[in-house]
Design an enzyme around this catalytic site. Structure first.
Site, PDB file in Angstrom:
ATOM      1  CG  ASP A  30      -2.051   0.973   1.115  1.00 51.76           C
ATOM      2  OD1 ASP A  30      -2.362   1.393  -0.016  1.00 51.76           O
ATOM      3  OD2 ASP A  30      -2.640   1.330   2.161  1.00 51.76           O
ATOM      4  CG  ASN A  78      -7.995  -1.827  -4.976  1.00 49.64           C
ATOM      5  OD1 ASN A  78      -7.090  -2.649  -4.827  1.00 49.64           O
ATOM      6  ND2 ASN A  78      -8.227  -0.883  -4.061  1.00 49.64           N
TER       7      ASN A  78
HETATM    8  C1  IPE Z   1      -5.416  -2.665  -0.105  1.00 51.25           C
HETATM    9  O1  IPE Z   1      -5.108  -1.308  -0.221  1.00 51.25           O
HETATM   10  C2  IPE Z   1      -5.382  -3.328  -1.431  1.00 51.25           C
HETATM   11  C3  IPE Z   1      -4.067  -3.464  -2.056  1.00 51.25           C
HETATM   12  C4  IPE Z   1      -2.929  -3.107  -1.543  1.00 51.25           C
HETATM   13  C5  IPE Z   1      -4.067  -4.085  -3.352  1.00 51.25           C
HETATM   14  P1  IPE Z   1      -6.233  -0.183  -0.367  1.00 51.25           P
HETATM   15  O2  IPE Z   1      -5.520   1.091  -0.504  1.00 51.25           O
HETATM   16  O3  IPE Z   1      -7.178  -0.561  -1.447  1.00 51.25           O
HETATM   17  O4  IPE Z   1      -7.011  -0.299   1.016  1.00 51.25           O
HETATM   18  P2  IPE Z   1      -7.831   0.813   1.801  1.00 51.25           P
HETATM   19  O5  IPE Z   1      -8.819   1.407   0.837  1.00 51.25           O
HETATM   20  O6  IPE Z   1      -6.858   1.822   2.308  1.00 51.25           O
HETATM   21  O7  IPE Z   1      -8.472   0.069   2.930  1.00 51.25           O
HETATM   22  C1  IPE Z   2      -1.706   0.250  -3.267  1.00 51.26           C
HETATM   23  O1  IPE Z   2      -1.454   1.609  -3.315  1.00 51.26           O
HETATM   24  C2  IPE Z   2      -1.936  -0.356  -4.620  1.00 51.26           C
HETATM   25  C3  IPE Z   2      -3.348  -0.681  -4.904  1.00 51.26           C
HETATM   26  C4  IPE Z   2      -4.314  -0.650  -4.039  1.00 51.26           C
HETATM   27  C5  IPE Z   2      -3.661  -1.081  -6.259  1.00 51.26           C
HETATM   28  P1  IPE Z   2      -2.638   2.674  -3.277  1.00 51.26           P
HETATM   29  O2  IPE Z   2      -3.049   2.976  -4.667  1.00 51.26           O
HETATM   30  O3  IPE Z   2      -3.743   2.217  -2.394  1.00 51.26           O
HETATM   31  O4  IPE Z   2      -1.891   3.914  -2.650  1.00 51.26           O
HETATM   32  P2  IPE Z   2      -2.484   4.930  -1.587  1.00 51.26           P
HETATM   33  O5  IPE Z   2      -2.976   4.120  -0.424  1.00 51.26           O
HETATM   34  O6  IPE Z   2      -3.596   5.662  -2.257  1.00 51.26           O
HETATM   35  O7  IPE Z   2      -1.344   5.795  -1.230  1.00 51.26           O
HETATM   36 MG    MG Z   3      -4.117   2.447  -0.443  1.00 44.19          MG
END
Ligand code: IPE
Ligand code: IPE
Ligand code: MG
Length: 252
Positions: A30, A78
């Site tokens: 993340d 997502n």
């Molecule tokens: C979890 O991260 C999913 C992945 C890393 C693929 P998210 O960024 O989607 O999770 P939330 O929305 O912060 O809970």
């Molecule tokens: C994790 O990074 C990757 C996916 C969930 C695909 P994020 O896209 O959630 O990055 P932040 O949390 O917005 O920084």
């Molecule tokens: Mg995230």
């Protein structure tokens, strides 16, 4: 038939430093979006930087004694993101697989995918199948990539298959116990994770490996995923080695 890794000839390596580390590490990668925003760049720039971190982490596994690495790339939630980000991620997954296929195969990495494939495009599914097929005989590291994966969705799909087996007389409801459901999960050939790491400072699971992580150790670290390194993984593995895992029991 996929080989059951618990019975496969996977020599569990003792890490170079002689510590007893986790054999299965799962990572919620993340923070890509924030990493890009901090640099004044679009979120997809962060996703590309994040994808480039994976190779170093996979390559560090053998010397750390990690036989299984499971990474969360895209959750069932997502899809709520903008069409531009979702399409960019799907295109990144296709490019990542095409680009890394030869190296993963040559480095004796076995790749599997978990998650529901129904919403993925045909080209991506084809590449996923090809990578799984190409690496099916590999034994050094088991890399599992979660795409369109959600723990609740996985349990719901597993329950559907289990219910079908009951309805069609292949399974007796009285025989259903906590060993039964895991055989229907996407992770059925994988051991449970020992250590779950989440980068980016959020202390939540976000629907990752809900059933499988019942007794996992957790590490929530502030590093954003594109800044994560093998050195940090090693530090977390060493710290894991100092933990007392009791599984509900009491040590004498
Ligand atoms: C979890 O991260 C999913 C992945 C890393 C693929 P998210 O960024 O989607 O999770 P939330 O929305 O912060 O809970
Ligand atoms: C994790 O990074 C990757 C996916 C969930 C695909 P994020 O896209 O959630 O990055 P932040 O949390 O917005 O920084
Ligand atoms: Mg995230």
């Amino acid at each position: 038939m996929p080989k059951d890794p618990s019975s496969a000839s996977l020599a569990v390596q003792v890490p170079g430093g002689g510590f007893s580390g986790p054999h299965h590490v799962a990572i919620i990668m993340d923070g890509n979006g924030r990493w890009a925003t901090q640099r004044g760049r679009p979120r997809l720039f962060g996703h590309h930087a994040g994808a480039r971190r994976v190779r170093e982490v996979v390559e560090a596994c053998p010397r750390l004694g990690i036989t299984h690495l499971t990474i969360f790339a895209f959750s069932t939630e997502n899809w709520k993101r903008t069409q531009v980000e979702v399409a960019g991620l799907m295109s990144l997954f296709r490019r990542y697989i095409s680009r890394e296929m030869r190296a993963l195969a040559a480095e004796n990495v076995r790749v599997r995918f978990i998650g529901d494939r129904v919403r993925l495009d045909a080209k991506l599914i084809e590449l996923m199948d090809e990578l799984e097929r190409l690496t099916a005989g590999n034994t050094l590291v088991n890399l599992t990539i979660a795409i369109n994966y959600g723990g609740r969705d996985e349990v719901a799909r597993a329950t559907r298959r289990l219910a079908r087996d009951v309805a069609e007389g292949r399974l007796n409801p009285d025989d259903v116990d906590e060993e039964t459901l895991p055989r229907y999960l996407d992770t059925r050939v994988l051991p449970d994770p020992d250590l779950v790491i989440r980068t980016s400072g959020e202390a939540r699971i976000s629907n990752f490996l809900l059933w499988q992580s019942a007794y996992a150790e957790y590490e929530f670290i502030d590093t954003l995923w594109p800044d994560f390194t093998a050195a940090e993984l090693e530090r977390l593995c060493r710290s894991y080695g100092k933990r007392d895992r009791r599984f509900g029991g009491v040590k004498p």
